[in-house]
Design an enzyme around this catalytic site. Sequence first.
Site, PDB file in Angstrom:
ATOM      1  N   HIS A 256      40.198 -15.112  -7.453  1.00 37.83           N
ATOM      2  CA  HIS A 256      40.796 -13.814  -7.776  1.00 37.83           C
ATOM      3  C   HIS A 256      42.212 -14.080  -8.245  1.00 37.83           C
ATOM      4  O   HIS A 256      42.934 -14.876  -7.647  1.00 37.83           O
ATOM      5  CB  HIS A 256      40.798 -12.936  -6.519  1.00 37.83           C
ATOM      6  N   ARG A 276      46.382  -3.274 -10.673  1.00 28.04           N
ATOM      7  CA  ARG A 276      46.393  -3.345 -12.142  1.00 28.04           C
ATOM      8  C   ARG A 276      45.634  -2.170 -12.742  1.00 28.04           C
ATOM      9  O   ARG A 276      46.043  -1.603 -13.754  1.00 28.04           O
ATOM     10  CB  ARG A 276      45.799  -4.678 -12.606  1.00 28.04           C
TER      11      ARG A 276
END
Length: 630
Positions: A256, A276
């Site tokens: 990740h 995000r």
Amino acid sequence: MPEVERHSFDVLVIGAGGAGLRAAIEAREHGMRTAVLCKSLFGKAHTVMAEGGIAAAMGNVNAGDNWQVHFRDTMRGGKFLNNWRMAELHAREAPDRVWELETYGALFDRTKDGRISQRNFGGHEYPRLAHVGDRTGLELIRSLQQKVVSLQQEDFADTGDYESRLKVFQEFTVTDLVQGEGGAGGKPGKVAGAFGYWRESGRFVLFEAPAVVLATGGIGKSFKVTSNSWEYTGDGHALAMRAGASLINMEFIQFHPTGMVWPPSVKGILVTESVRGDGGVLRNSEGKRFMFDYIPEVFKDKYADSEDEADRWYADPDNNRRPPELLPRDEVARAINSEVKAGRGSEHGGVFLDVSTRLPAEEIKRRLPSMHHQFKELADVDITAQPMEVGPTCHYVMGGVQVDPDTGASSVPGLFAAGEVSGGMHGSNRLGGNSLSDLLVFGRRAGEGAAVYVTSLSERPACSDEAVVEAERVALAPFSGTGGENPYTLHMELQQAMNDLVGIIRRADEMDQALKRLDDLKRRARSLTVEGHRQFNPGWHLALDLRNMLLVSECVARAALLRTESRGGHTRDDYPRMEADWRRKLLVCRASGDGVTVAEEAQVPIRADLLELFEFTELQKYLTAEELEG
Ligand code: FAD
């Protein structure tokens, strides 16, 4: 006859995360007497940590979404290596599984007009993740547990015993599966049960059952920097292999892009992709929004090439392309890795993720309460006023037990798998949010598959005394050595070797070295020594976990060495290109003695009507010339 505690059920589900609970509910609803076994306390499975949401094409926020678009995104994210039938079932059934969760009592965040709200995530064309703030996994587990309790109440009304048809055994570790006689030609024997121990007392227990559903999650604890918890030691992967099942796609590990990098005690803990999705941007030490430099050719037409367009997308997604911070995870993780290597990283070896200049403080606290709390408590950073320092962390294993897509059946009769322990669905890279939906879709299917299998049996395979004695001998072996090494030393060396030599960027010489280290660790593990007795003994628990971790780590290293291309969660410095020919091949791992063999197997060609969902120009990026002609 060995003296062990015994229980008898129709279906055993090993694991109480999303996949295990959904499977157990289904098996029980098909009338099976079902047991759920889990290593930690009930309610503490890994699923509870999931933050961002469940991907399902409900089209609540953008009516353009549907299962075909979700299918396309999933295949693109997995770089077309996905088992297409699983990707199809997943995309078609995920909305029903989310709505069903509401009937179990889940309370999702809502849109202004009262529908389940959906948020943006990397690789998903439309806002698609149903969520509860950034605590979605907690709500998923809470609702599934609520359903378990309601079924138990029904059973009480019927039988006077809450646990007559669905019983949970917590803080219990399964160490081996027990099988009946093997079939002709070396075929694995039918599943007859599972053997393990109470973590608190160390006492052994035999569960007799003709069907077992593995729902044990992933393998991340074999890597030093990981978002995964202590339970992710690859137990289910190893149990399946030792029983004769095969694993696929083990070379694909998802790093990740955004784990915490500071302070050291919390390195690896996840920073959700929702940061995000909700507007957060990545910057290097020079303040540059660097992701624009890392949009790969295959995604060029789908991602904005200027900050202006990327920023406009949040308000007007139909007329602008997505910000490159929302590329699939493998792309973003590699980009961060390159920036840090080029000397443009943050003080502690990460990059900056900033949401403080993008959203008002109150909005950040409302949308990302756990992240706000996590950074304040663990790093003394206020994310409403400062950027976060983040870097890649081992997060998810795409590889797992090779299963029949429709039923979750493995090649061992009576053995089923669902959730992160199974392989195929996500191909070479999983899209965020596609795990929680995978757990529900394939947990349900595996529970049903197990129930149908049990119903079809004319007699139950027996657990032989020899098998139980052998399982007991193996479990006690760590106590018999004297003067051997401590399991913690081997554990740390394993994590370091996997992190450094089979990590985010790989090379043949380093993987060769990793395999030598794994061989050495295996040899030393045979004579490791555990002090003390069986009552809650963490050294003993780790010694038993190590056996599994070494086996699955070897699968990862051997398959990664063989795959001479870069694709999704497998990046080779020495073979940087994605090769269309490799897309047609799966690497299949099987146990052999105490080692692993890896063989190539042809991927089943994708069904024509599914292929037609893609533009020809897109298929040219992934398929071979021969396939394109066909
Ligand atoms: P788990 O939930 O891990 O459950 C495994 C179970 O198996 C546990 O009960 C464990 O005790 C038991 N078990 C294991 N070994 C044994 C044994 N030997 N004997 C007995 N029991 C055993 N995915 C998304 O889709 N959306 C997200 O927003 C998201 N956020 C995430 C955030 C974090 C921090 C992490 C780490 C992952 C996230 N993921 C997310 C991924 C997702 O949470 C996992 O892939 C998923 O929860 C795995 O579920 P599972 O049911 O397969 O296994």
